[in-house]
Design a protein around this motif. Structure first.
Motif, PDB file in Angstrom:
ATOM      1  N   UNK A  18     -10.641  -3.449  -7.453  1.00  0.00           N
ATOM      2  CA  UNK A  18     -10.705  -2.664  -8.692  1.00  0.00           C
ATOM      3  C   UNK A  18     -12.007  -1.874  -8.780  1.00  0.00           C
ATOM      4  N   UNK A  19     -13.101  -2.428  -8.238  1.00  0.00           N
ATOM      5  CA  UNK A  19     -14.365  -1.681  -8.220  1.00  0.00           C
ATOM      6  C   UNK A  19     -14.225  -0.430  -7.344  1.00  0.00           C
ATOM      7  N   UNK A  20     -13.575  -0.594  -6.182  1.00  0.00           N
ATOM      8  CA  UNK A  20     -13.353   0.560  -5.304  1.00  0.00           C
ATOM      9  C   UNK A  20     -12.472   1.600  -5.989  1.00  0.00           C
ATOM     10  N   UNK A  21     -11.582   1.142  -6.865  1.00  0.00           N
ATOM     11  CA  UNK A  21     -10.666   2.061  -7.550  1.00  0.00           C
ATOM     12  C   UNK A  21     -11.400   3.034  -8.460  1.00  0.00           C
ATOM     13  N   UNK A  22     -12.614   2.669  -8.896  1.00  0.00           N
ATOM     14  CA  UNK A  22     -13.374   3.582  -9.764  1.00  0.00           C
ATOM     15  C   UNK A  22     -13.818   4.830  -9.020  1.00  0.00           C
ATOM     16  N   UNK A  23     -13.736   4.819  -7.698  1.00  0.00           N
ATOM     17  CA  UNK A  23     -14.147   5.980  -6.903  1.00  0.00           C
ATOM     18  C   UNK A  23     -12.951   6.835  -6.466  1.00  0.00           C
ATOM     19  N   UNK A  24     -11.773   6.465  -6.927  1.00  0.00           N
ATOM     20  CA  UNK A  24     -10.562   7.236  -6.603  1.00  0.00           C
ATOM     21  C   UNK A  24     -10.342   8.289  -7.692  1.00  0.00           C
ATOM     22  N   UNK A  25     -10.492   9.557  -7.320  1.00  0.00           N
ATOM     23  CA  UNK A  25     -10.376  10.639  -8.294  1.00  0.00           C
ATOM     24  C   UNK A  25      -9.281  11.648  -7.951  1.00  0.00           C
ATOM     25  N   UNK A  26      -8.653  11.501  -6.794  1.00  0.00           N
ATOM     26  CA  UNK A  26      -7.633  12.465  -6.391  1.00  0.00           C
ATOM     27  C   UNK A  26      -6.594  11.781  -5.518  1.00  0.00           C
ATOM     28  N   UNK A  27      -5.495  12.501  -5.258  1.00  0.00           N
ATOM     29  CA  UNK A  27      -4.449  11.978  -4.385  1.00  0.00           C
ATOM     30  C   UNK A  27      -4.972  11.760  -2.971  1.00  0.00           C
ATOM     31  N   UNK A 164      -4.593  -4.497  -6.976  1.00  0.00           N
ATOM     32  CA  UNK A 164      -5.676  -3.651  -6.461  1.00  0.00           C
ATOM     33  C   UNK A 164      -5.170  -2.495  -5.598  1.00  0.00           C
ATOM     34  N   UNK A 165      -3.985  -2.651  -5.003  1.00  0.00           N
ATOM     35  CA  UNK A 165      -3.442  -1.544  -4.212  1.00  0.00           C
ATOM     36  C   UNK A 165      -3.026  -0.383  -5.114  1.00  0.00           C
ATOM     37  N   UNK A 166      -2.416  -0.692  -6.250  1.00  0.00           N
ATOM     38  CA  UNK A 166      -1.950   0.349  -7.162  1.00  0.00           C
ATOM     39  C   UNK A 166      -3.107   1.147  -7.746  1.00  0.00           C
ATOM     40  N   UNK A 167      -4.212   0.482  -8.050  1.00  0.00           N
ATOM     41  CA  UNK A 167      -5.336   1.185  -8.659  1.00  0.00           C
ATOM     42  C   UNK A 167      -6.226   1.881  -7.638  1.00  0.00           C
ATOM     43  N   UNK A 168      -6.492   1.213  -6.508  1.00  0.00           N
ATOM     44  CA  UNK A 168      -7.494   1.737  -5.578  1.00  0.00           C
ATOM     45  C   UNK A 168      -6.973   2.464  -4.367  1.00  0.00           C
ATOM     46  N   UNK A 169      -5.689   2.240  -4.015  1.00  0.00           N
ATOM     47  CA  UNK A 169      -5.134   2.936  -2.857  1.00  0.00           C
ATOM     48  C   UNK A 169      -5.861   2.616  -1.568  1.00  0.00           C
ATOM     49  N   UNK A 170      -5.948   3.607  -0.689  1.00  0.00           N
ATOM     50  CA  UNK A 170      -6.516   3.421   0.639  1.00  0.00           C
ATOM     51  C   UNK A 170      -7.989   3.036   0.587  1.00  0.00           C
ATOM     52  N   UNK A 171      -8.718   3.512  -0.409  1.00  0.00           N
ATOM     53  CA  UNK A 171     -10.147   3.185  -0.498  1.00  0.00           C
ATOM     54  C   UNK A 171     -10.340   1.695  -0.765  1.00  0.00           C
ATOM     55  N   UNK A 330      -4.775  -8.272   3.426  1.00  0.00           N
ATOM     56  CA  UNK A 330      -5.163  -6.973   3.976  1.00  0.00           C
ATOM     57  C   UNK A 330      -3.958  -6.276   4.592  1.00  0.00           C
ATOM     58  N   UNK A 331      -3.112  -7.049   5.258  1.00  0.00           N
ATOM     59  CA  UNK A 331      -1.922  -6.467   5.886  1.00  0.00           C
ATOM     60  C   UNK A 331      -0.895  -6.040   4.844  1.00  0.00           C
ATOM     61  N   UNK A 332      -0.682  -6.882   3.836  1.00  0.00           N
ATOM     62  CA  UNK A 332       0.339  -6.561   2.840  1.00  0.00           C
ATOM     63  C   UNK A 332      -0.063  -5.385   1.966  1.00  0.00           C
ATOM     64  N   UNK A 333      -1.342  -5.261   1.630  1.00  0.00           N
ATOM     65  CA  UNK A 333      -1.771  -4.128   0.809  1.00  0.00           C
ATOM     66  C   UNK A 333      -1.608  -2.817   1.563  1.00  0.00           C
ATOM     67  N   UNK A 334      -1.969  -2.827   2.841  1.00  0.00           N
ATOM     68  CA  UNK A 334      -1.855  -1.602   3.648  1.00  0.00           C
ATOM     69  C   UNK A 334      -0.399  -1.207   3.846  1.00  0.00           C
ATOM     70  N   UNK A 335       0.447  -2.190   4.100  1.00  0.00           N
ATOM     71  CA  UNK A 335       1.857  -1.891   4.371  1.00  0.00           C
ATOM     72  C   UNK A 335       2.651  -1.634   3.097  1.00  0.00           C
ATOM     73  N   UNK A 336       2.094  -1.983   1.954  1.00  0.00           N
ATOM     74  CA  UNK A 336       2.695  -1.615   0.678  1.00  0.00           C
ATOM     75  C   UNK A 336       2.329  -0.177   0.315  1.00  0.00           C
ATOM     76  N   UNK A 337       1.100   0.201   0.618  1.00  0.00           N
ATOM     77  CA  UNK A 337       0.616   1.545   0.298  1.00  0.00           C
ATOM     78  C   UNK A 337       1.281   2.617   1.156  1.00  0.00           C
ATOM     79  N   UNK A 338       1.382   2.363   2.460  1.00  0.00           N
ATOM     80  CA  UNK A 338       1.820   3.402   3.403  1.00  0.00           C
ATOM     81  C   UNK A 338       3.202   3.985   3.078  1.00  0.00           C
ATOM     82  N   UNK A 339       4.246   3.174   2.930  1.00  0.00           N
ATOM     83  CA  UNK A 339       5.563   3.769   2.652  1.00  0.00           C
ATOM     84  C   UNK A 339       5.637   4.430   1.284  1.00  0.00           C
ATOM     85  N   UNK A 340       4.864   3.918   0.324  1.00  0.00           N
ATOM     86  CA  UNK A 340       4.879   4.495  -1.020  1.00  0.00           C
ATOM     87  C   UNK A 340       4.283   5.897  -1.010  1.00  0.00           C
TER      88      UNK A 340
END
Length: 496
Positions: A18-27, A164-171, A330-340
């Motif tokens: 969630x802390x990393x998510x504060x630095x997400x400002x764009x797609x 944390x994946x929904x809020x912060x994405x790849x970062x 770490x694996x599940x967050x990455x593999x949840x983000x990628x197809x979405x």
């Protein structure tokens, strides 16, 4: 103590994400971390994405039963996929400065190929992400002594990763991967050292495994042995290359050299560390042959967790389950983000060509929620082992997406009709064999790969019949011109 540690570890992980998510400002920040990641972080996120539930629980269980020959797909095929992606694909894809792997198919071929390959790529993640969620349920069940059943554990695990994946994405994923890689490597090495002391050392375990035939890798010199072996190897080695998670790690790097080195280093480290869980699981059969022999027949995935809980001190249990949770999360967050991200960019955005950046970011987050719900439902109702769920995930991308990607990058005459033929031939032959001849020694996915290659050649060289004609030189020239200007970002609306 073990349960409270697990709770604390999960809370810290959510906090970092969630802390990393504060630095997400764009797609772009959300999808590819702004393309600013240094080599250590790229290496860590490549390694951590692949070192998941199947590595710790699936591969180790399969090796204990079938030996090295049974794990040819992973880690042998999986690690080679990352190395090949770094050597042959990273530089070309990085220069294009795209958001998803699906964007490549649109630029090289057309919108139809983009949508078809993206749907195949998204479908391939269903089994992979479900395997991670299933493993989280298994871990929660084990560490609570059965107080939390596996189904409830799956729901809790999915909710944590989703947060944390929904809020912060790849970062968020990349930063957590870097932290979790340290935990994984340190934890696995410590447990390996501890267990080796109970078995008389590494040499004794290796010698016993060798005498039992577990280290025999290559099959006997018969077609009926070699063809399935090759089929299992190429499934993950080639089928994993046209995947969004591999593409995201390449394109998240700060420069081209970092993309190449990070993929090769991550794949090499993954290959080396994948042998640690195999060593641990096989050691269990020496420490208590009767009990672990019974577990092998009942549920081989429980061999390693049971070994740790019954034969190591509490500190070692904390270290092991910390490392295991790190690997799975770490694996599940990455593999949840990628197809979405792929589905949002390459399917939904086509219906909203004028959508703004913040609205598109919101769309990606909504898709993640929906995909997580589908994955959770699949995990709750699947009876497959973790290893099989992961191995089967790559068959569809192997037969439908690999040849169009490879030919598009390395063969100038590859065209849209060739891509149509490749996908149609690969998918149809694979599905037909899976339905009517699943037990032949010719793996359906290997036949699908060969038919896809033949379809690409025939379709590209034949007179134009289907699909919008794509002028060869302009299409190829566009990609190369784009590669020559890596700082120009191709936006999805540019070529729609």
């Amino acid at each position: 103590m073990l349960i409270w540690f697990v709770v604390l570890y999960l809370l810290v992980s959510i906090g970092i994400g969630l802390f990393a998510a504060t630095r997400v400002h764009s797609a772009k920040d959300f999808a590819v971390a702004g393309r600013h990641l240094p080599l250590p972080v790229v290496t860590a996120t490549v390694f951590a994405t692949w070192f998941g539930a199947e590595t710790v629980l699936g591969i180790s269980a399969t090796f204990t039963k079938e030996g090295l020959r049974g794990v040819v797909a992973d880690p042998f095929g999986a690690s080679l996929c990352l190395i090949l992606a770094g050597v042959f694909f990273a530089s070309k894809l990085y220069r294009m400065n795209l958001l998803t792997i699906g964007d490549y198919y649109r630029l090289r071929y057309n919108r139809v190929v983009e949508v078809a390959t993206t749907l195949c790529i998204v479908a391939s993640y269903l089994g992979w992400v479900s395997a991670q969620i299933k493993a989280l349920g298994l871990v929660f069940n084990v560490v609570t002594g059965g107080a939390i059943d596996q189904q409830t554990g799956m729901i809790i695990g999915a909710a944590i990763v989703l947060t944390y994946t929904t809020f912060g994405g790849m970062l968020s994923v990349a930063i957590l991967d870097f932290v979790q890689m340290t935990v994984i490597m340190g934890g696995m090495l410590y447990i390996g050292w501890l267990i080796s002391g109970m078995t008389g050392g590494v040499g004794a375990v290796v010698s016993h495994a060798s005498q039992a035939g577990k280290l025999d890798f290559f099959p006997e010199a018969r077609a009926s042995e070699w063809i399935p072996f090759i089929g299992a190897w190429v499934t993950m080695m080639f089928g994993s290359i046209p995947q969004q998670d591999v593409f995201q790690r390449i394109t998240s790097a700060k420069d081209e050299k970092t993309a190449i080195r990070g993929s090769v280093l991550g794949g090499s480290i993954y290959f080396a560390f994948a042998f640690v869980p195999m060593f641990l699981a096989y050691s269990a059969t020496l420490i208590d042959p009767a009990m672990f022999g019974e577990l092998l027949e009942k549920d081989p995935q429980l061999v390693l967790p049971t070994l740790i809980l019954q034969h190591t001190p509490v500190f070692a249990q904390v270290v092991f389950f910390g490392a295991l949770l790190s690997a799975i999360m770490s694996c599940s967050s990455a593999t949840l983000l990628a197809p979405s991200v792929s589905f949002s960019e390459n399917i939904l955005r086509g219906f909203f060509p004028k959508i703004g950046d913040h609205a598109f970011l919101r769309m990606m987050r909504i898709v993640i929620l929906c995909f997580a719900a589908v994955v959770l439902g699949f995990a709750l109702n699947s009876g497959s082992s973790i290893f099989k769920m992961v191995e089967n995930a790559y068959k569809i991308t192997l037969v439908a997406a690999f040849i169009p990607l490879f030919a598009g990058l390395y063969w100038k005459r590859a065209n849209t009709q060739g891509a149509y033929f490749a996908m149609a031939a690969g998918l149809s032959s694979w599905v037909l064999l899976e339905v009517f001849q699943p037990d032949t020694y010719w793996p359906p996915q290997l036949v699908g790969l060969l038919m896809s290659a033949a379809g690409m050649v025939i379709g590209s060289l034949a007179p134009h019949v289907v699909g919008k004609p794509t002028p060869l030189e302009p299409a190829h020239a566009f990609l190369h011109a784009h590669a020559a200007h890596p700082h120009h970002t191709v936006h999805p609306s540019d070529e729609r």
